[in-house]
Design a protein around this motif. Structure first.
Motif, PDB file in Angstrom:
ATOM      1  N   SER A   1       0.626  -0.893   0.084  1.00 61.35           N
ATOM      2  CA  SER A   1       0.141   0.124  -0.237  1.00 61.35           C
ATOM      3  C   SER A   1       0.855   1.269   0.082  1.00 61.35           C
ATOM      4  O   SER A   1       0.003   2.443  -0.405  1.00 61.35           O
TER       5      SER A   1
ATOM      6  N   LYS B   1       2.098   1.624  -3.376  1.00 58.98           N
ATOM      7  CA  LYS B   1       0.985   2.706  -4.625  1.00 58.98           C
ATOM      8  C   LYS B   1       0.398   4.068  -3.822  1.00 58.98           C
ATOM      9  O   LYS B   1      -0.092   4.263  -4.954  1.00 58.98           O
ATOM     10  N   SER B   2       0.471   4.616  -2.464  1.00 60.10           N
ATOM     11  CA  SER B   2       0.286   5.914  -1.870  1.00 60.10           C
ATOM     12  C   SER B   2       1.406   6.481  -3.357  1.00 60.10           C
ATOM     13  O   SER B   2       0.901   7.840  -3.283  1.00 60.10           O
TER      14      SER B   2
ATOM     15  N   LEU C   1       0.316   7.803  -6.945  1.00 57.39           N
ATOM     16  CA  LEU C   1      -0.858   8.377  -6.511  1.00 57.39           C
ATOM     17  C   LEU C   1      -0.414   9.706  -6.177  1.00 57.39           C
ATOM     18  O   LEU C   1      -1.074  11.154  -6.902  1.00 57.39           O
TER      19      LEU C   1
ATOM     20  N   LYS D   1      -7.664  -1.410  -6.690  1.00 62.83           N
ATOM     21  CA  LYS D   1      -7.545  -0.584  -5.699  1.00 62.83           C
ATOM     22  C   LYS D   1      -6.954   0.907  -6.259  1.00 62.83           C
ATOM     23  O   LYS D   1      -7.196   1.850  -6.414  1.00 62.83           O
ATOM     24  N   LEU D   2      -5.641   0.265  -7.285  1.00 63.15           N
ATOM     25  CA  LEU D   2      -5.060   0.988  -8.361  1.00 63.15           C
ATOM     26  C   LEU D   2      -6.130   2.500  -8.813  1.00 63.15           C
ATOM     27  O   LEU D   2      -5.861   2.883  -9.124  1.00 63.15           O
TER      28      LEU D   2
ATOM     29  N   GLU E   1      -9.119   1.779  -9.476  1.00 63.27           N
ATOM     30  CA  GLU E   1     -10.199   3.202  -8.499  1.00 63.27           C
ATOM     31  C   GLU E   1      -9.709   4.131  -8.233  1.00 63.27           C
ATOM     32  O   GLU E   1     -10.714   5.617  -8.897  1.00 63.27           O
ATOM     33  N   ASP E   2      -8.991   4.169  -7.265  1.00 63.04           N
ATOM     34  CA  ASP E   2      -7.970   5.856  -7.637  1.00 63.04           C
ATOM     35  C   ASP E   2      -7.817   6.256  -8.754  1.00 63.04           C
ATOM     36  O   ASP E   2      -8.041   7.829  -8.544  1.00 63.04           O
TER      37      ASP E   2
ATOM     38  N   ASN F   1     -10.606   8.121  -9.500  1.00 65.38           N
ATOM     39  CA  ASN F   1     -11.777   8.865  -8.998  1.00 65.38           C
ATOM     40  C   ASN F   1     -11.003   9.817  -8.540  1.00 65.38           C
ATOM     41  O   ASN F   1     -11.732  10.930  -8.294  1.00 65.38           O
ATOM     42  N   LYS F   2      -9.823  10.489  -8.632  1.00 65.59           N
ATOM     43  CA  LYS F   2      -8.667  11.334  -7.743  1.00 65.59           C
ATOM     44  C   LYS F   2      -9.021  12.440  -9.292  1.00 65.59           C
ATOM     45  O   LYS F   2      -8.705  13.293  -9.243  1.00 65.59           O
TER      46      LYS F   2
END
Length: 308
Positions: A125, A128-129, A132, A156-157, A159-160, A163-164
């Motif tokens: 995670s 991944k952060s 982003l 999840k990546l 989706e982020d 969305n972002k």
């Protein structure tokens, strides 16, 4: 168009790798085992995977930002030098793993074996952060997800990212990750990947349409561009068949990296606001050029102009 390309900035996120080629001749069989003995004549390294997508964009004049994960090894050092030589901006996250490296041994223009060094463990995670956070600092016009199943891309990546960032998102897919690609703008599978992703056996054009609609229904993607080698490429949307472009290659030398070229050029065109039919046309021209080259290749804008 050229002026717009120079202002365009596209992020490429995914599995980067080092493509290693060993070229030589074979004129005898080993006395130790029934295998050919290669007399090495040349050795070359190329950017592979997501990095080859980035190289394709850079060669076309696009400002590109490559984001991926590498190890702490000699292959990583070679990879970083290649990126520097190509003037590719990078955010490479160093992990305690080996850098993906594919070694292809070629004799008399024929690949005789491939040796892969890789680890497919998903990134954590924290990594991944970092991906982003990196994108938040950049003004990006489009995002390409280059998924080779080595651990960088996750549901999840994606989706982020969706969305972002309100940007055009395209995906070069991995078959067993189909469920991840929800609501992206473009997916570019080849014919076998289309068949496997849809679970529809493709024998004719009707089967192809059925398979394409199945993928679009399951992913809710805006466009699906199916590349079919010598049979060209076909673009579908949720409304139906958009267009089909015949293959334009006069001579096929090496198809390695052709998919990278297609997603690079098609994403560039959509980001520039091209009509879908024109985007497919230009992608077909670029693919026809790149398959006529040896090794993982890219195409330059001047080559496309010359072809036209």
């Amino acid at each position: 168009m050229i002026e717009k390309i120079n202002r365009l900035k596209i992020a490429v996120i995914g599995d980067v790798m080092l493509d290693h080629y060993i070229f030589g001749n074979v004129d005898r069989i080993s006395p130790e085992a029934p295998v050919p003995v290669l007399n090495v004549k040349d050795e070359k390294f190329y950017l592979g995977g997501a990095a080859n997508v980035a190289k394709n964009l850079r060669d076309l004049g696009v400002n590109v930002y490559l984001i991926g994960c590498i190890g702490k090894d000699e292959s990583a050092n070679t990879f970083k030098k290649l990126c520097e030589n190509e003037n590719i901006n990078t955010k490479l996250i160093e992990l305690n793993r080996i850098t993906t490296k594919k070694t292809r041994i070629v004799a008399h223009s024929q690949q005789i074996v491939r040796v892969d060094r890789e680890l497919k463990q998903p990134i954590d995670s924290k990594a991944k952060s970092e991906i982003l956070k990196t994108l938040e600092k950049e003004h990006i016009d489009a995002i390409i997800i280059s998924d080779y199943g080595k651990g960088v891309i996750s549901a999840k990546l994606i989706e982020d990212l969706r969305n972002k960032f309100d940007k055009f998102i395209s995906v070069d897919p991995k078959v067993n990750h189909t469920k991840m690609y929800k609501n992206v703008d473009l997916i570019t599978p080849n014919l076998k990947e289309t068949q496997d992703m849809s679970k529809v056996e493709i024998q004719n054009d009707n089967d192809l349409k059925k398979a394409a609609y199945e993928i679009i229904k399951n992913t809710k993607c805006k466009y699906l561009l199916v590349t079919q080698g010598e049979n060209g490429m076909t673009l579908f949307s949720e409304k139906g068949l958009v267009c089909h472009e015949k293959a334009l290659a006069k001579e096929v030398y090496d198809v390695t990296g052709a998919g990278d070229t297609v997603i690079a050029v098609s994403t560039m065109c959509f980001a520039l606001g091209f009509e879908p039919i024109k985007a497919v046309k230009l992608s077909s021209i670029a693919a026809s050029i790149v398959v006529g080259k040896r090794g993982t290749s890219s195409v330059k804008f001047e080559e496309i102009k010359e072809y036209l």
